[in-house]
Write a protein that holds these residues in place. Structure first.
Motif, PDB file in Angstrom:
ATOM      1  N   TYR A  51       0.115   8.220  -0.534  1.00  0.00           N
ATOM      2  CA  TYR A  51      -1.101   8.566  -1.295  1.00  0.00           C
ATOM      3  C   TYR A  51      -2.289   8.725  -0.340  1.00  0.00           C
ATOM      4  O   TYR A  51      -3.061   9.695  -0.442  1.00  0.00           O
TER       5      TYR A  51
ATOM      6  N   ASP B 280      -0.645  -1.662  -4.809  1.00  0.00           N
ATOM      7  CA  ASP B 280       0.108  -2.244  -5.916  1.00  0.00           C
ATOM      8  C   ASP B 280      -0.400  -3.689  -6.072  1.00  0.00           C
ATOM      9  O   ASP B 280       0.117  -4.618  -5.440  1.00  0.00           O
TER      10      ASP B 280
ATOM     11  N   GLU C 198     -13.136   1.983   0.836  1.00  0.00           N
ATOM     12  CA  GLU C 198     -12.337   1.039   0.052  1.00  0.00           C
ATOM     13  C   GLU C 198     -11.767   1.676  -1.209  1.00  0.00           C
ATOM     14  O   GLU C 198     -10.658   1.344  -1.635  1.00  0.00           O
ATOM     15  N   ASP C 199     -12.530   2.574  -1.815  1.00  0.00           N
ATOM     16  CA  ASP C 199     -12.078   3.206  -3.056  1.00  0.00           C
ATOM     17  C   ASP C 199     -10.748   3.925  -2.869  1.00  0.00           C
ATOM     18  O   ASP C 199      -9.877   3.882  -3.751  1.00  0.00           O
ATOM     19  N   TYR C 200     -10.590   4.592  -1.727  1.00  0.00           N
ATOM     20  CA  TYR C 200      -9.324   5.284  -1.461  1.00  0.00           C
ATOM     21  C   TYR C 200      -8.178   4.284  -1.344  1.00  0.00           C
ATOM     22  O   TYR C 200      -7.083   4.504  -1.879  1.00  0.00           O
ATOM     23  N   TYR C 201      -8.422   3.189  -0.616  1.00  0.00           N
ATOM     24  CA  TYR C 201      -7.366   2.203  -0.403  1.00  0.00           C
ATOM     25  C   TYR C 201      -7.017   1.478  -1.694  1.00  0.00           C
ATOM     26  O   TYR C 201      -5.843   1.163  -1.933  1.00  0.00           O
ATOM     27  N   LYS C 202      -8.019   1.198  -2.522  1.00  0.00           N
ATOM     28  CA  LYS C 202      -7.750   0.518  -3.799  1.00  0.00           C
ATOM     29  C   LYS C 202      -6.793   1.331  -4.670  1.00  0.00           C
ATOM     30  O   LYS C 202      -5.920   0.773  -5.344  1.00  0.00           O
ATOM     31  N   GLN C 203      -6.983   2.643  -4.641  1.00  0.00           N
ATOM     32  CA  GLN C 203      -6.129   3.509  -5.445  1.00  0.00           C
ATOM     33  C   GLN C 203      -4.685   3.520  -4.953  1.00  0.00           C
ATOM     34  O   GLN C 203      -3.766   3.895  -5.678  1.00  0.00           O
ATOM     35  N   SER C 204      -4.494   3.110  -3.700  1.00  0.00           N
ATOM     36  CA  SER C 204      -3.149   3.159  -3.117  1.00  0.00           C
ATOM     37  C   SER C 204      -2.396   1.837  -3.240  1.00  0.00           C
ATOM     38  O   SER C 204      -1.226   1.741  -2.873  1.00  0.00           O
TER      39      SER C 204
ATOM     40  N   ARG D 158       0.838  -1.192   0.000  1.00  0.00           N
ATOM     41  CA  ARG D 158       0.000   0.000   0.000  1.00  0.00           C
ATOM     42  C   ARG D 158       0.876   1.246   0.000  1.00  0.00           C
ATOM     43  O   ARG D 158       1.900   1.295   0.680  1.00  0.00           O
ATOM     44  N   ASN D 159       0.450   2.258  -0.737  1.00  0.00           N
ATOM     45  CA  ASN D 159       1.158   3.531  -0.784  1.00  0.00           C
ATOM     46  C   ASN D 159       0.546   4.478   0.247  1.00  0.00           C
ATOM     47  O   ASN D 159      -0.440   5.162  -0.019  1.00  0.00           O
TER      48      ASN D 159
END
Length: 370
Positions: free
Chosen positions: A117, A345, A337-343, A113-114
């Motif tokens: 971000y 790899d 979840e949408d925020y975490y998905k974007q972060s 996870r980033n």
């Protein structure tokens, strides 16, 4: 493709006592356990589903443990033949290793996870997380209030109950179920799981799936206070005393109550067939036992018609409200979840998933050769 068997369960439920976990039961008999950690949206459910699909294709029987807070998500899979399981070990069903490195393997998907971000959305993430928690607390409080209403209705019906008749019915059932001769289990086990749960989509159950391979089902009908749970507990205890394995399925709404008992060796299920998990006979060996008509003065519903009607309405209102709170928690969780998905790899997640899959396939291959 080889045909395989799939069973669906819940190991945790949203209940009148809050979130109720049976995950200790689910993991206790396994030789290897993979525990997935990481925040929402890190791909834990997809990780397990994709492994499950390949194992299904290999012809391995699987048990899916579904998520009571997200109808489309799973919290675990078990491969009974090789005693291996993969579980979401995050809140509210926290699983920590008891024998780390020997039985349990921790997999932190948060490592991919980033966080830099996510830091840009810190206030929104905190707000969403707190709002989710608030909605779950409201759901559990509302279910607790619904339980009190249910108990008031139970008190009315209890006044018409003939416990002597209930005992006779229980004894008759036990004679029918435990017909000698039958072999005792060499290593009898007692397990507990939920066949359903209160979810954002309302009450859901897998009764037909769980009982599909059994020869006989005793479907217990009745009203609150008609002794359904007591009957099943007595039958379960008798089976244990006879040296048989027993599967207990507590009520998802009130885990102190039992809604189904299965005795695998006898290929028998005794199940509460009343709402919200209505079970009606449709198989050749389905037998209905109506505790209301057999053990109660049925005129109670006429003499207390108004009061019972009001309690039914109040209960349904509370349960609808509780479902709405769960649904709102799910909506907020999807946003989070949408925020975490974007972060994430997910290429690295996929690589890790492939490593775990190969380990499991290796264990399955060893099993095949022994």
């Amino acid at each position: 493709m080889v045909l395989m068997g799939i069973k669906n369960f819940y190991a945790g439920s949203n209940s009148s006592q809050g979130f109720y976990s049976l995950y200790d039961q689910a993991t206790s008999d396994l030789d290897r356990v993979y525990i997935l950690k990481g925040g929402p949206g890190t791909g834990k459910s997809s990780f397990m589903r994709k492994i499950g699909l390949i194992l299904m294709d290999k012809g391995l029987d699987l048990e899916y443990l579904h998520c009571s807070s997200d109808n489309k998500s799973i919290d675990g899979i078990i491969i009974p033949k090789i005693k291996v399981g993969i579980f979401d070990g995050t809140a509210p069903h926290i699983i920590e290793p008891k024998y780390p490195g020997v039985v349990e393997t921790m997999i932190d998907l948060g490592a991919y996870r980033n966080d830099a971000y996510l830091a840009k959305f810190k206030s929104t993430i905190i707000s969403l997380t707190n709002d989710i928690s608030t909605n779950f607390k409201a759901a559990y409080q509302t279910m607790k209030e619904a339980k009190e209403i249910h108990l008031n209705k139970e008190d009315i019906y209890l006044s018409s109950m003939d416990f002597d008749k209930a005992n006779v019915i229980t004894e008759d059932l036990m004679r029918s179920i435990f017909t000698p001769p039958f072999e005792k289990d060499k290593n009898p086990k007692v397990t507990k799981r939920f066949f359903g749960a209160a979810t954002p989509n309302g009450a859901v159950n897998f009764i037909d799936n769980i009982t599909e391979d059994l020869s006989k089902r005793y479907i217990i009908k009745g009203r609150p206070g008609s002794g359904k749970s007591t009957l099943m507990k007595k039958i379960g205890r008798h089976a244990e005393a006879e040296g048989l394995s027993v599967e207990y399925y507590p009520c998802a709404f009130d885990p102190n109550s039992i809604d189904m008992v299965i005795i695998p060796t006898l290929s028998v299920a005794i199940v509460d067939g009343t709402a919200p998990h209505v079970v009606d006979p449709f198989r050749l060996n389905d037998i209905v036992v109506d505790m209301f008509r057999l053990c109660m003065d049925t005129s109670i519903e006429e003499t207390h018609k108004k009061e019972i009607g009001e309690l039914n309405m109040a209960y349904q209102t509370k349960m609808t409200l509780a479902t709405n709170f769960l649904s709102e928690a799910k909506r907020l969780h999807d946003r989070l979840e949408d925020y975490y998905k974007q972060s994430m790899d997910f290429e690295k997640v996929n690589k890790k998933r492939e490593e775990v899959l190969q380990e499991i396939l290796y264990l399955a291959a060893i099993e095949e050769t022994t």
